[in-house]
Scaffold this motif. Structure first.
Motif, PDB file in Angstrom:
ATOM      1  N   VAL A   1       8.060   7.717  -3.200  1.00 27.10           N
ATOM      2  CA  VAL A   1       6.814   7.359  -2.571  1.00 27.10           C
ATOM      3  C   VAL A   1       7.111   6.184  -1.634  1.00 27.10           C
ATOM      4  N   PRO A   2       6.691   6.196  -0.461  1.00 25.55           N
ATOM      5  CA  PRO A   2       6.650   5.333   0.399  1.00 25.55           C
ATOM      6  C   PRO A   2       5.580   4.054   0.278  1.00 25.55           C
ATOM      7  N   ILE A   3       6.220   3.099   0.276  1.00 29.31           N
ATOM      8  CA  ILE A   3       5.133   1.735   0.121  1.00 29.31           C
ATOM      9  C   ILE A   3       5.454   0.703   1.357  1.00 29.31           C
ATOM     10  N   ARG A   4       4.187   0.689   1.795  1.00 32.11           N
ATOM     11  CA  ARG A   4       4.286  -0.339   3.301  1.00 32.11           C
ATOM     12  C   ARG A   4       4.072  -1.806   2.392  1.00 32.11           C
ATOM     13  N   ILE A   5       4.722  -2.850   2.940  1.00 31.03           N
ATOM     14  CA  ILE A   5       4.635  -4.214   2.807  1.00 31.03           C
ATOM     15  C   ILE A   5       4.360  -4.943   4.338  1.00 31.03           C
ATOM     16  N   GLU A   6       3.406  -5.716   4.293  1.00 29.64           N
ATOM     17  CA  GLU A   6       2.640  -6.185   5.162  1.00 29.64           C
ATOM     18  C   GLU A   6       2.518  -7.812   4.886  1.00 29.64           C
ATOM     19  N   TYR A   7       2.819  -8.854   5.718  1.00 34.46           N
ATOM     20  CA  TYR A   7       2.705 -10.246   5.476  1.00 34.46           C
ATOM     21  C   TYR A   7       2.741 -11.220   6.544  1.00 34.46           C
ATOM     22  N   LEU A   8       2.510 -12.235   6.445  1.00 26.52           N
ATOM     23  CA  LEU A   8       2.627 -13.195   7.656  1.00 26.52           C
ATOM     24  C   LEU A   8       3.655 -14.214   7.153  1.00 26.52           C
ATOM     25  N   SER A   9       4.673 -14.449   8.071  1.00 22.41           N
ATOM     26  CA  SER A   9       5.890 -15.335   7.787  1.00 22.41           C
ATOM     27  C   SER A   9       5.992 -16.242   9.222  1.00 22.41           C
ATOM     28  N   ASP A  10       5.602 -17.724   8.913  1.00 21.27           N
ATOM     29  CA  ASP A  10       5.630 -18.485  10.070  1.00 21.27           C
ATOM     30  C   ASP A  10       4.809 -18.359  11.219  1.00 21.27           C
ATOM     31  N   GLY A  11       3.484 -17.234  10.698  1.00 20.14           N
ATOM     32  CA  GLY A  11       2.642 -17.104  11.558  1.00 20.14           C
ATOM     33  C   GLY A  11       3.141 -15.738  12.404  1.00 20.14           C
ATOM     34  N   ILE A  12       3.946 -15.149  12.038  1.00 20.34           N
ATOM     35  CA  ILE A  12       4.395 -13.714  12.804  1.00 20.34           C
ATOM     36  C   ILE A  12       4.208 -12.694  11.646  1.00 20.34           C
ATOM     37  N   ARG A  13       3.293 -11.787  12.008  1.00 17.43           N
ATOM     38  CA  ARG A  13       3.138 -10.313  11.189  1.00 17.43           C
ATOM     39  C   ARG A  13       4.453  -9.668  11.037  1.00 17.43           C
ATOM     40  N   GLU A  14       4.799  -9.319   9.733  1.00 19.40           N
ATOM     41  CA  GLU A  14       5.954  -8.680   9.476  1.00 19.40           C
ATOM     42  C   GLU A  14       5.452  -7.335   8.826  1.00 19.40           C
ATOM     43  N   SER A  15       6.091  -6.339   8.885  1.00 15.23           N
ATOM     44  CA  SER A  15       5.903  -4.878   8.342  1.00 15.23           C
ATOM     45  C   SER A  15       6.976  -4.157   8.046  1.00 15.23           C
ATOM     46  N   SER A  16       7.233  -3.607   6.792  1.00 16.99           N
ATOM     47  CA  SER A  16       8.303  -2.565   6.505  1.00 16.99           C
ATOM     48  C   SER A  16       7.670  -1.807   5.464  1.00 16.99           C
ATOM     49  N   VAL A  17       8.396  -0.486   5.363  1.00 13.52           N
ATOM     50  CA  VAL A  17       8.424   0.394   4.547  1.00 13.52           C
ATOM     51  C   VAL A  17       9.489   0.522   3.285  1.00 13.52           C
ATOM     52  N   TYR A  18       9.074   0.483   2.239  1.00 10.21           N
ATOM     53  CA  TYR A  18      10.003   0.566   0.979  1.00 10.21           C
ATOM     54  C   TYR A  18       9.869   1.823   0.141  1.00 10.21           C
ATOM     55  N   GLU A  19      11.105   2.544   0.018  1.00  7.10           N
ATOM     56  CA  GLU A  19      10.927   4.135  -0.436  1.00  7.10           C
ATOM     57  C   GLU A  19      11.186   4.036  -2.060  1.00  7.10           C
ATOM     58  N   VAL A  20      10.207   4.318  -2.823  1.00  6.51           N
ATOM     59  CA  VAL A  20      10.454   4.449  -4.216  1.00  6.51           C
ATOM     60  C   VAL A  20      10.952   5.651  -4.649  1.00  6.51           C
TER      61      VAL A  20
ATOM     62  N   SER B   1       0.861  -1.172  -0.059  1.00  8.48           N
ATOM     63  CA  SER B   1       0.100   0.073   0.063  1.00  8.48           C
ATOM     64  C   SER B   1       0.819   1.146   0.027  1.00  8.48           C
ATOM     65  N   VAL B   2       0.326   2.481  -0.656  1.00 13.20           N
ATOM     66  CA  VAL B   2       1.088   3.698  -0.435  1.00 13.20           C
ATOM     67  C   VAL B   2       0.681   4.347   0.819  1.00 13.20           C
ATOM     68  N   VAL B   3       1.987   4.600   1.438  1.00  9.56           N
ATOM     69  CA  VAL B   3       2.012   5.452   2.639  1.00  9.56           C
ATOM     70  C   VAL B   3       1.722   6.814   2.455  1.00  9.56           C
ATOM     71  N   PRO B   4       0.672   7.547   2.982  1.00  7.73           N
ATOM     72  CA  PRO B   4       0.636   9.088   2.936  1.00  7.73           C
ATOM     73  C   PRO B   4       1.865   9.583   3.424  1.00  7.73           C
ATOM     74  N   GLY B   5       2.286  10.560   2.822  1.00  8.08           N
ATOM     75  CA  GLY B   5       3.447  11.338   3.485  1.00  8.08           C
ATOM     76  C   GLY B   5       3.431  12.786   2.964  1.00  8.08           C
ATOM     77  N   ASP B   6       4.715  13.313   2.877  1.00 12.54           N
ATOM     78  CA  ASP B   6       4.892  14.606   2.482  1.00 12.54           C
ATOM     79  C   ASP B   6       4.951  14.793   0.918  1.00 12.54           C
ATOM     80  N   GLY B   7       3.927  15.287   0.427  1.00 11.47           N
ATOM     81  CA  GLY B   7       3.552  15.366  -0.904  1.00 11.47           C
ATOM     82  C   GLY B   7       3.156  14.185  -1.656  1.00 11.47           C
ATOM     83  N   VAL B   8       2.810  13.325  -0.920  1.00 12.99           N
ATOM     84  CA  VAL B   8       2.287  12.065  -1.505  1.00 12.99           C
ATOM     85  C   VAL B   8       0.905  11.575  -0.708  1.00 12.99           C
TER      86      VAL B   8
END
Length: 477
Positions: free
Chosen positions: A415-434, A373-380
Protein backbone atom coordinates in the motif's frame (compact mmCIF):
# COMPACT_ATOMS: atom_id res chain seq x y z
CA UNK A 1 64.58 54.60 7.55
CA UNK A 2 63.61 57.79 9.37
CA UNK A 3 65.91 60.76 9.05
CA UNK A 4 65.59 64.00 10.93
CA UNK A 5 68.17 66.63 10.06
CA UNK A 6 69.45 68.11 13.34
CA UNK A 7 69.54 71.81 13.85
CA UNK A 8 72.98 73.31 13.73
CA UNK A 9 74.41 74.74 16.90
CA UNK A 10 73.46 78.36 17.44
CA UNK A 11 76.20 80.78 16.59
CA UNK A 12 77.42 83.01 19.38
CA UNK A 13 77.95 86.33 17.66
CA UNK A 14 80.66 88.49 19.27
CA UNK A 15 80.48 92.09 18.23
CA UNK A 16 83.44 94.32 19.09
CA UNK A 17 82.60 97.76 20.40
CA UNK A 18 84.84 99.68 17.97
CA UNK A 19 86.87 98.66 14.97
CA UNK A 20 88.63 101.07 12.63
CA UNK A 21 91.85 101.33 10.73
CA UNK A 22 94.30 103.79 9.25
CA UNK A 23 92.97 107.26 8.60
CA UNK A 24 89.74 106.52 10.48
CA UNK A 25 91.72 106.54 13.65
CA UNK A 26 92.92 110.08 12.92
CA UNK A 27 89.45 111.21 11.89
CA UNK A 28 87.91 109.70 15.02
CA UNK A 29 85.23 107.78 13.08
CA UNK A 30 84.04 104.38 14.27
CA UNK A 31 81.50 101.58 13.89
CA UNK A 32 79.94 101.37 17.32
CA UNK A 33 77.50 98.52 16.75
CA UNK A 34 76.47 95.85 14.25
CA UNK A 35 73.30 93.77 14.67
CA UNK A 36 72.01 90.84 12.58
CA UNK A 37 68.28 90.05 12.34
CA UNK A 38 67.50 87.25 12.43
CA UNK A 39 70.84 86.41 13.95
CA UNK A 40 70.60 82.79 12.72
CA UNK A 41 69.05 82.85 9.28
CA UNK A 42 67.97 79.69 7.52
CA UNK A 43 68.78 78.81 3.91
CA UNK A 44 66.96 81.19 1.60
CA UNK A 45 65.89 83.47 4.44
CA UNK A 46 66.80 87.12 4.16
CA UNK A 47 68.68 88.66 7.06
CA UNK A 48 69.52 92.29 7.78
CA UNK A 49 72.86 93.60 9.03
CA UNK A 50 72.40 97.03 10.65
CA UNK A 51 75.63 99.01 11.08
CA UNK A 52 75.91 102.05 13.36
CA UNK A 53 78.52 104.55 12.11
CA UNK A 54 79.57 107.34 14.53
CA UNK A 55 81.53 110.53 13.96
CA UNK A 56 83.07 111.56 17.26
CA UNK A 57 82.27 114.98 18.67
CA UNK A 58 85.98 115.74 18.92
CA UNK A 59 86.43 115.24 15.20
CA UNK A 60 86.97 118.63 13.64
CA UNK A 61 85.48 117.58 10.31
CA UNK A 62 82.25 116.05 9.09
CA UNK A 63 82.31 112.54 7.61
CA UNK A 64 81.32 112.11 3.98
CA UNK A 65 80.11 108.47 3.70
CA UNK A 66 80.75 107.08 0.23
CA UNK A 67 79.78 103.41 0.79
CA UNK A 68 78.77 100.86 3.43
CA UNK A 69 79.13 97.26 2.20
CA UNK A 70 78.81 93.65 3.38
CA UNK A 71 81.45 91.36 1.91
CA UNK A 72 83.54 88.26 2.44
CA UNK A 73 87.01 88.56 3.86
CA UNK A 74 88.36 87.95 0.37
CA UNK A 75 86.55 91.02 -0.91
CA UNK A 76 83.52 89.34 -2.54
CA UNK A 77 80.75 91.84 -2.01
CA UNK A 78 77.17 90.79 -1.16
CA UNK A 79 75.36 94.06 -0.42
CA UNK A 80 76.17 97.78 -0.33
CA UNK A 81 74.69 101.26 0.08
CA UNK A 82 76.33 104.25 -1.59
CA UNK A 83 76.29 108.05 -1.26
CA UNK A 84 74.79 108.23 2.21
CA UNK A 85 75.66 111.91 2.66
CA UNK A 86 77.47 113.75 5.43
CA UNK A 87 77.70 112.80 9.09
CA UNK A 88 78.40 115.79 11.39
CA UNK A 89 80.74 115.50 14.39
CA UNK A 90 78.97 114.03 17.43
CA UNK A 91 76.28 112.21 15.36
CA UNK A 92 75.72 108.67 14.18
CA UNK A 93 73.90 106.81 11.39
CA UNK A 94 72.33 103.34 11.19
CA UNK A 95 72.81 101.68 7.83
CA UNK A 96 70.87 98.44 7.00
CA UNK A 97 72.17 95.84 4.52
CA UNK A 98 70.19 92.72 3.50
CA UNK A 99 71.24 89.42 2.02
CA UNK A 100 70.47 85.68 2.10
CA UNK A 101 72.44 82.45 1.74
CA UNK A 102 71.03 79.27 0.18
CA UNK A 103 73.35 76.83 1.91
CA UNK A 104 73.79 75.82 5.51
CA UNK A 105 77.12 76.80 7.04
CA UNK A 106 79.29 79.43 8.72
CA UNK A 107 79.85 82.63 6.76
CA UNK A 108 82.91 84.78 7.68
CA UNK A 109 82.06 88.34 6.66
CA UNK A 110 82.94 91.96 7.33
CA UNK A 111 81.24 95.33 7.17
CA UNK A 112 83.27 98.02 5.38
CA UNK A 113 82.62 101.78 5.64
CA UNK A 114 84.47 104.11 3.27
CA UNK A 115 84.37 107.88 3.02
CA UNK A 116 86.30 111.12 3.65
CA UNK A 117 86.70 113.35 6.70
CA UNK A 118 88.25 116.69 5.88
CA UNK A 119 90.96 115.77 3.45
CA UNK A 120 91.58 112.31 4.87
CA UNK A 121 90.29 109.03 3.31
CA UNK A 122 88.48 106.84 5.81
CA UNK A 123 88.01 103.02 5.66
CA UNK A 124 86.57 101.11 8.63
CA UNK A 125 86.30 97.31 8.71
CA UNK A 126 84.17 95.41 11.15
CA UNK A 127 84.49 91.56 11.30
CA UNK A 128 81.24 89.57 11.35
CA UNK A 129 80.47 85.84 11.49
CA UNK A 130 77.00 84.53 10.55
CA UNK A 131 75.87 80.91 10.83
CA UNK A 132 73.22 79.83 8.37
CA UNK A 133 71.46 76.97 10.11
CA UNK A 134 68.94 74.38 9.06
CA UNK A 135 66.04 76.20 10.63
CA UNK A 136 62.34 76.52 10.15
CA UNK A 137 60.06 73.46 9.90
CA UNK A 138 62.03 70.24 9.45
CA UNK A 139 60.86 67.40 7.22
CA UNK A 140 61.29 63.66 7.70
CA UNK A 141 59.80 60.65 5.85
CA UNK A 142 58.71 57.46 7.56
CA UNK A 143 58.09 54.30 5.50
CA UNK A 144 56.52 50.95 6.21
CA UNK A 145 57.87 47.78 4.66
CA UNK A 146 56.92 47.88 1.00
CA UNK A 147 56.34 45.43 -1.85
CA UNK A 148 56.56 46.08 -5.58
CA UNK A 149 53.13 46.81 -7.03
CA UNK A 150 51.51 47.04 -3.58
CA UNK A 151 50.09 50.19 -2.05
CA UNK A 152 51.69 51.30 1.20
CA UNK A 153 51.67 54.42 3.36
CA UNK A 154 54.40 57.04 3.51
CA UNK A 155 54.18 59.44 6.45
CA UNK A 156 55.84 62.85 6.19
CA UNK A 157 56.47 64.58 9.51
CA UNK A 158 56.80 68.38 9.55
CA UNK A 159 58.17 69.76 12.85
CA UNK A 160 58.52 73.45 13.66
CA UNK A 161 61.21 73.96 16.29
CA UNK A 162 61.30 77.70 15.79
CA UNK A 163 59.90 80.38 18.09
CA UNK A 164 57.78 81.80 15.29
CA UNK A 165 54.88 80.39 13.28
CA UNK A 166 55.44 79.15 9.74
CA UNK A 167 52.63 80.03 7.36
CA UNK A 168 51.24 78.94 4.00
CA UNK A 169 52.76 75.46 4.10
CA UNK A 170 52.68 73.43 0.89
CA UNK A 171 54.07 69.89 1.04
CA UNK A 172 54.63 67.90 -2.15
CA UNK A 173 55.76 64.28 -2.36
CA UNK A 174 57.43 63.09 -5.54
CA UNK A 175 59.21 59.88 -6.39
CA UNK A 176 61.31 57.82 -8.73
CA UNK A 177 59.68 54.52 -9.83
CA UNK A 178 56.84 55.29 -7.41
CA UNK A 179 53.18 56.05 -8.11
CA UNK A 180 51.71 58.55 -5.64
CA UNK A 181 48.01 59.28 -5.17
CA UNK A 182 47.17 62.91 -4.34
CA UNK A 183 50.75 64.10 -3.94
CA UNK A 184 50.15 67.54 -2.37
CA UNK A 185 49.08 68.67 1.09
CA UNK A 186 48.55 72.25 2.30
CA UNK A 187 48.20 73.82 5.73
CA UNK A 188 47.60 77.47 6.65
CA UNK A 189 50.17 77.50 9.46
CA UNK A 190 52.39 75.45 11.76
CA UNK A 191 52.88 76.91 15.22
CA UNK A 192 56.05 77.03 17.27
CA UNK A 193 56.83 73.59 18.71
CA UNK A 194 54.12 71.92 16.64
CA UNK A 195 54.55 68.69 14.64
CA UNK A 196 52.14 67.52 11.99
CA UNK A 197 51.98 64.22 10.12
CA UNK A 198 50.85 64.00 6.49
CA UNK A 199 50.13 60.57 4.98
CA UNK A 200 50.39 59.56 1.34
CA UNK A 201 49.43 56.37 -0.50
CA UNK A 202 52.40 55.25 -2.58
CA UNK A 203 52.96 52.24 -4.83
CA UNK A 204 56.56 51.36 -5.77
CA UNK A 205 57.01 49.96 -9.25
CA UNK A 206 60.52 48.52 -8.89
CA UNK A 207 62.86 47.18 -6.23
CA UNK A 208 64.79 50.46 -6.39
CA UNK A 209 62.75 53.59 -5.77
CA UNK A 210 63.03 56.93 -3.98
CA UNK A 211 60.77 59.55 -2.40
CA UNK A 212 61.39 63.29 -2.08
CA UNK A 213 59.34 65.54 0.19
CA UNK A 214 59.45 69.24 -0.70
CA UNK A 215 58.14 71.80 1.80
CA UNK A 216 57.53 75.42 0.89
CA UNK A 217 56.48 77.89 3.58
CA UNK A 218 56.53 81.55 4.53
CA UNK A 219 58.55 82.76 7.51
CA UNK A 220 57.40 85.29 10.09
CA UNK A 221 59.42 87.88 8.17
CA UNK A 222 57.51 87.14 4.95
CA UNK A 223 60.30 85.18 3.27
CA UNK A 224 59.44 82.16 1.11
CA UNK A 225 61.61 79.18 2.06
CA UNK A 226 61.92 75.70 0.53
CA UNK A 227 63.32 72.61 2.22
CA UNK A 228 63.57 69.02 0.99
CA UNK A 229 64.04 65.52 2.35
CA UNK A 230 64.83 62.44 0.25
CA UNK A 231 64.79 58.76 1.23
CA UNK A 232 65.55 55.59 -0.65
CA UNK A 233 62.96 52.81 -0.89
CA UNK A 234 63.93 49.16 -1.20
CA UNK A 235 60.68 47.26 -1.76
CA UNK A 236 60.56 43.47 -2.01
CA UNK A 237 59.26 41.56 -5.00
CA UNK A 238 55.68 40.36 -4.53
CA UNK A 239 55.35 36.93 -2.89
CA UNK A 240 51.83 35.48 -3.23
CA UNK A 241 50.91 32.54 -0.99
CA UNK A 242 47.35 32.03 0.31
CA UNK A 243 45.84 29.00 2.08
CA UNK A 244 42.30 28.01 3.06
CA UNK A 245 40.88 25.44 5.49
CA UNK A 246 37.23 24.66 6.28
CA UNK A 247 35.38 22.53 8.82
CA UNK A 248 31.65 21.98 9.29
CA UNK A 249 30.37 22.62 12.82
CA UNK A 250 28.77 19.46 14.21
CA UNK A 251 25.02 19.37 14.84
CA UNK A 252 22.30 21.83 14.02
CA UNK A 253 19.70 22.04 11.31
CA UNK A 254 21.92 24.02 8.93
CA UNK A 255 25.37 23.81 10.53
CA UNK A 256 27.74 26.73 9.84
CA UNK A 257 31.19 26.28 8.36
CA UNK A 258 34.33 27.61 10.00
CA UNK A 259 36.66 28.95 7.29
CA UNK A 260 40.29 29.89 7.98
CA UNK A 261 42.12 32.00 5.40
CA UNK A 262 45.88 32.42 5.85
CA UNK A 263 47.99 34.98 4.00
CA UNK A 264 51.51 33.55 3.90
CA UNK A 265 52.63 36.24 1.41
CA UNK A 266 54.32 39.59 1.94
CA UNK A 267 51.47 41.83 0.68
CA UNK A 268 47.96 42.35 2.09
CA UNK A 269 44.93 40.65 0.56
CA UNK A 270 42.24 43.13 -0.49
CA UNK A 271 38.75 42.78 -1.95
CA UNK A 272 38.46 39.40 -0.28
CA UNK A 273 35.21 37.54 -1.10
CA UNK A 274 34.28 34.15 0.39
CA UNK A 275 31.82 32.04 -1.59
CA UNK A 276 30.15 28.63 -1.22
CA UNK A 277 29.03 26.49 -4.16
CA UNK A 278 27.19 23.19 -4.49
CA UNK A 279 27.11 21.45 -7.86
CA UNK A 280 28.67 24.58 -9.44
CA UNK A 281 25.82 26.72 -8.08
CA UNK A 282 26.72 29.56 -5.69
CA UNK A 283 24.64 29.27 -2.53
CA UNK A 284 26.24 31.99 -0.38
CA UNK A 285 28.76 34.86 -0.61
CA UNK A 286 30.40 37.13 1.95
CA UNK A 287 32.92 39.99 1.77
CA UNK A 288 35.82 39.89 4.24
CA UNK A 289 38.07 42.64 5.59
CA UNK A 290 41.58 42.92 4.12
CA UNK A 291 44.03 40.35 5.48
CA UNK A 292 47.53 41.67 6.33
CA UNK A 293 50.61 39.70 5.28
CA UNK A 294 51.63 36.71 7.40
CA UNK A 295 48.31 36.66 9.26
CA UNK A 296 45.18 34.49 9.48
CA UNK A 297 41.49 35.37 9.54
CA UNK A 298 38.86 32.87 10.73
CA UNK A 299 35.17 33.44 9.99
CA UNK A 300 32.03 31.41 10.64
CA UNK A 301 30.23 31.10 7.33
CA UNK A 302 26.48 30.54 7.70
CA UNK A 303 24.75 28.69 4.87
CA UNK A 304 21.07 27.83 4.54
CA UNK A 305 18.84 25.83 2.20
CA UNK A 306 21.88 23.88 1.11
CA UNK A 307 21.35 20.26 0.06
CA UNK A 308 23.56 17.55 1.42
CA UNK A 309 26.66 16.93 -0.62
CA UNK A 310 30.09 18.37 -1.29
CA UNK A 311 30.34 22.07 -0.37
CA UNK A 312 33.12 24.03 -2.08
CA UNK A 313 34.48 27.10 -0.26
CA UNK A 314 36.40 29.60 -2.41
CA UNK A 315 38.23 32.82 -1.60
CA UNK A 316 38.81 35.42 -4.33
CA UNK A 317 41.24 38.24 -3.59
CA UNK A 318 43.63 40.84 -4.91
CA UNK A 319 47.24 41.18 -3.79
CA UNK A 320 49.62 43.70 -5.29
CA UNK A 321 48.67 43.95 -8.95
CA UNK A 322 47.42 40.34 -9.14
CA UNK A 323 44.08 38.57 -8.69
CA UNK A 324 43.91 35.09 -7.18
CA UNK A 325 41.65 32.35 -5.85
CA UNK A 326 42.01 29.41 -3.45
CA UNK A 327 39.36 26.79 -2.64
CA UNK A 328 38.66 23.66 -0.63
CA UNK A 329 35.80 21.13 -0.49
CA UNK A 330 34.09 19.64 2.58
CA UNK A 331 31.21 17.15 2.90
CA UNK A 332 28.13 18.99 4.11
CA UNK A 333 25.32 17.27 5.99
CA UNK A 334 22.18 19.09 7.08
CA UNK A 335 19.54 17.80 9.52
CA UNK A 336 16.32 19.78 9.11
CA UNK A 337 12.93 18.45 10.19
CA UNK A 338 12.10 15.26 8.25
CA UNK A 339 9.12 12.90 8.55
CA UNK A 340 9.44 9.15 8.42
CA UNK A 341 6.73 6.54 9.06
CA UNK A 342 7.43 4.29 12.03
CA UNK A 343 5.50 1.53 13.79
CA UNK A 344 3.29 0.90 10.76
CA UNK A 345 0.81 -2.00 11.16
CA UNK A 346 -2.39 -3.15 9.44
CA UNK A 347 -5.33 -5.52 9.84
CA UNK A 348 -8.58 -6.36 8.12
CA UNK A 349 -11.66 -4.57 9.31
CA UNK A 350 -15.05 -5.00 7.66
CA UNK A 351 -13.48 -6.03 4.38
CA UNK A 352 -11.06 -3.05 4.36
CA UNK A 353 -7.42 -2.69 5.33
CA UNK A 354 -6.95 -0.63 8.50
CA UNK A 355 -3.47 0.92 8.66
CA UNK A 356 -2.00 2.57 11.77
CA UNK A 357 1.41 4.08 12.53
CA UNK A 358 3.35 7.17 13.58
CA UNK A 359 4.60 10.16 11.62
CA UNK A 360 7.99 10.58 13.31
CA UNK A 361 10.16 13.71 13.00
CA UNK A 362 13.76 12.47 12.82
CA UNK A 363 15.19 15.98 12.21
CA UNK A 364 16.24 18.84 14.47
CA UNK A 365 13.51 21.34 13.61
CA UNK A 366 9.72 21.30 13.75
CA UNK A 367 7.71 20.31 10.68
CA UNK A 368 4.24 21.67 9.88
CA UNK A 369 1.17 20.73 7.90
CA UNK A 370 1.93 17.00 7.91
CA UNK A 371 -0.54 14.95 5.84
CA UNK A 372 -0.44 11.19 5.21
CA UNK A 373 -2.68 9.66 2.56
CA UNK A 374 -3.22 6.41 0.65
CA UNK A 375 -2.06 6.65 -2.94
CA UNK A 376 -4.34 4.91 -5.48
CA UNK A 377 -2.46 2.24 -7.36
CA UNK A 378 -2.50 -1.28 -8.74
CA UNK A 379 -5.04 -3.15 -6.62
CA UNK A 380 -5.15 -0.38 -3.98
CA UNK A 381 -7.74 2.35 -3.44
CA UNK A 382 -8.21 4.82 -0.54
CA UNK A 383 -11.26 4.00 1.59
CA UNK A 384 -13.49 5.71 4.09
CA UNK A 385 -13.39 6.98 6.79
CA UNK A 386 -9.67 8.00 6.47
CA UNK A 387 -8.50 8.19 2.89
CA UNK A 388 -5.99 10.79 4.20
CA UNK A 389 -5.05 11.95 7.68
CA UNK A 390 -4.01 15.46 8.75
CA UNK A 391 -1.29 15.02 11.36
CA UNK A 392 -0.49 18.73 11.74
CA UNK A 393 2.73 19.86 13.46
CA UNK A 394 5.30 17.37 14.64
CA UNK A 395 7.99 18.83 16.95
CA UNK A 396 11.65 17.91 16.51
CA UNK A 397 12.43 14.37 17.70
CA UNK A 398 8.73 13.64 18.32
CA UNK A 399 5.88 11.74 16.63
CA UNK A 400 2.11 11.82 16.05
CA UNK A 401 -0.06 8.74 15.33
CA UNK A 402 -2.31 8.42 12.27
CA UNK A 403 -5.06 6.11 10.88
CA UNK A 404 -5.75 5.21 7.23
CA UNK A 405 -8.13 2.86 5.37
CA UNK A 406 -7.69 1.20 1.99
CA UNK A 407 -9.31 -1.51 -0.09
CA UNK A 408 -6.98 -4.03 -1.65
CA UNK A 409 -7.45 -7.00 -3.95
CA UNK A 410 -5.55 -10.27 -4.23
CA UNK A 411 -3.02 -8.73 -6.65
CA UNK A 412 -1.87 -6.02 -4.22
CA UNK A 413 1.51 -6.55 -2.54
CA UNK A 414 1.98 -3.09 -0.93
CA UNK A 415 0.00 0.00 0.00
CA UNK A 416 1.70 3.26 -1.06
CA UNK A 417 1.34 6.08 1.50
CA UNK A 418 2.28 9.66 0.60
CA UNK A 419 3.84 11.92 3.26
CA UNK A 420 3.61 15.68 2.72
CA UNK A 421 4.90 18.40 5.09
CA UNK A 422 6.62 21.79 5.43
CA UNK A 423 10.22 21.83 6.70
CA UNK A 424 11.80 25.26 7.15
CA UNK A 425 9.09 26.61 4.87
CA UNK A 426 9.86 24.16 2.07
CA UNK A 427 7.22 21.69 0.93
CA UNK A 428 8.51 18.12 1.05
CA UNK A 429 6.79 15.03 -0.34
CA UNK A 430 7.67 11.33 -0.41
CA UNK A 431 5.93 7.95 -0.78
CA UNK A 432 6.32 5.11 1.72
CA UNK A 433 5.45 1.55 0.62
CA UNK A 434 3.72 -0.62 3.26
CA UNK A 435 4.27 -4.30 2.29
CA UNK A 436 1.22 -6.56 2.73
CA UNK A 437 2.66 -9.90 1.52
CA UNK A 438 1.62 -11.65 4.74
CA UNK A 439 -2.01 -10.49 4.57
CA UNK A 440 -4.38 -13.52 5.05
CA UNK A 441 -7.05 -14.02 2.37
CA UNK A 442 -10.63 -13.16 3.30
CA UNK A 443 -13.06 -16.05 4.29
CA UNK A 444 -15.29 -17.24 1.33
CA UNK A 445 -18.97 -16.13 1.23
CA UNK A 446 -21.82 -18.76 1.74
CA UNK A 447 -23.11 -20.58 -1.46
CA UNK A 448 -26.55 -19.50 -2.79
CA UNK A 449 -27.58 -22.58 -5.02
CA UNK A 450 -28.48 -25.25 -2.28
CA UNK A 451 -28.78 -25.94 1.40
CA UNK A 452 -25.88 -25.25 3.62
CA UNK A 453 -23.98 -28.26 5.11
CA UNK A 454 -25.29 -27.09 8.48
CA UNK A 455 -28.82 -27.79 7.28
CA UNK A 456 -27.93 -31.38 6.49
CA UNK A 457 -26.13 -31.75 9.82
CA UNK A 458 -29.13 -30.37 11.73
CA UNK A 459 -31.60 -32.61 9.87
CA UNK A 460 -29.54 -35.71 10.78
CA UNK A 461 -29.69 -34.83 14.42
CA UNK A 462 -33.50 -34.55 14.23
CA UNK A 463 -33.81 -37.99 12.61
CA UNK A 464 -31.62 -39.60 15.28
CA UNK A 465 -33.70 -38.00 18.03
CA UNK A 466 -36.99 -39.31 16.56
CA UNK A 467 -35.66 -42.87 16.25
CA UNK A 468 -34.36 -42.86 19.81
CA UNK A 469 -37.71 -41.71 21.17
CA UNK A 470 -39.65 -44.37 19.23
CA UNK A 471 -37.39 -47.20 20.52
CA UNK A 472 -37.79 -46.08 24.09
CA UNK A 473 -41.62 -46.14 23.85
CA UNK A 474 -41.63 -49.63 22.24
CA UNK A 475 -39.57 -51.22 24.97
CA UNK A 476 -41.93 -49.96 27.69
CA UNK A 477 -44.80 -51.83 26.13
Amino acid sequence: MNRIVPLLVVLCLVLPTVAFTGAAQTAQVSITNVTVSPNQPTPGERFTVTTTVRNAAANPSALEIDEVSLERNNGQEYADVRNLGTLAPGSELNVPLTHRFDEVGVQNLRVVVTGTSGEEDVEIRYPLTITVREGGPQVSIQLNDSVVGTETTATVLVANGEETTARNLRLTLSGESVAIDDATRVAPQLGSGETRAFTFDVRPGATSAALTATLRYTTAGGESVTTEERVQMNPENLREDVGIEATVVEGGVAPPVNVQVTNFGNAPLSRVVLGATVNETTVARRALDPIPPESTRTVQFNVSNVPEGDLTLSVNYETGSREGQVSTTVPYRTNPGRIELTGVDYEREDGKLYITGSASNVGLSDVDSVIVSVVPGDGVQPARPYREYFVGTVPASDFVSFDLYATVDENATAVPIRIEYLSDGIRESSVYEVPIDDLQPAAPSPATGGPSPLVFFGGGLVVIAVLATGGYLYLRR
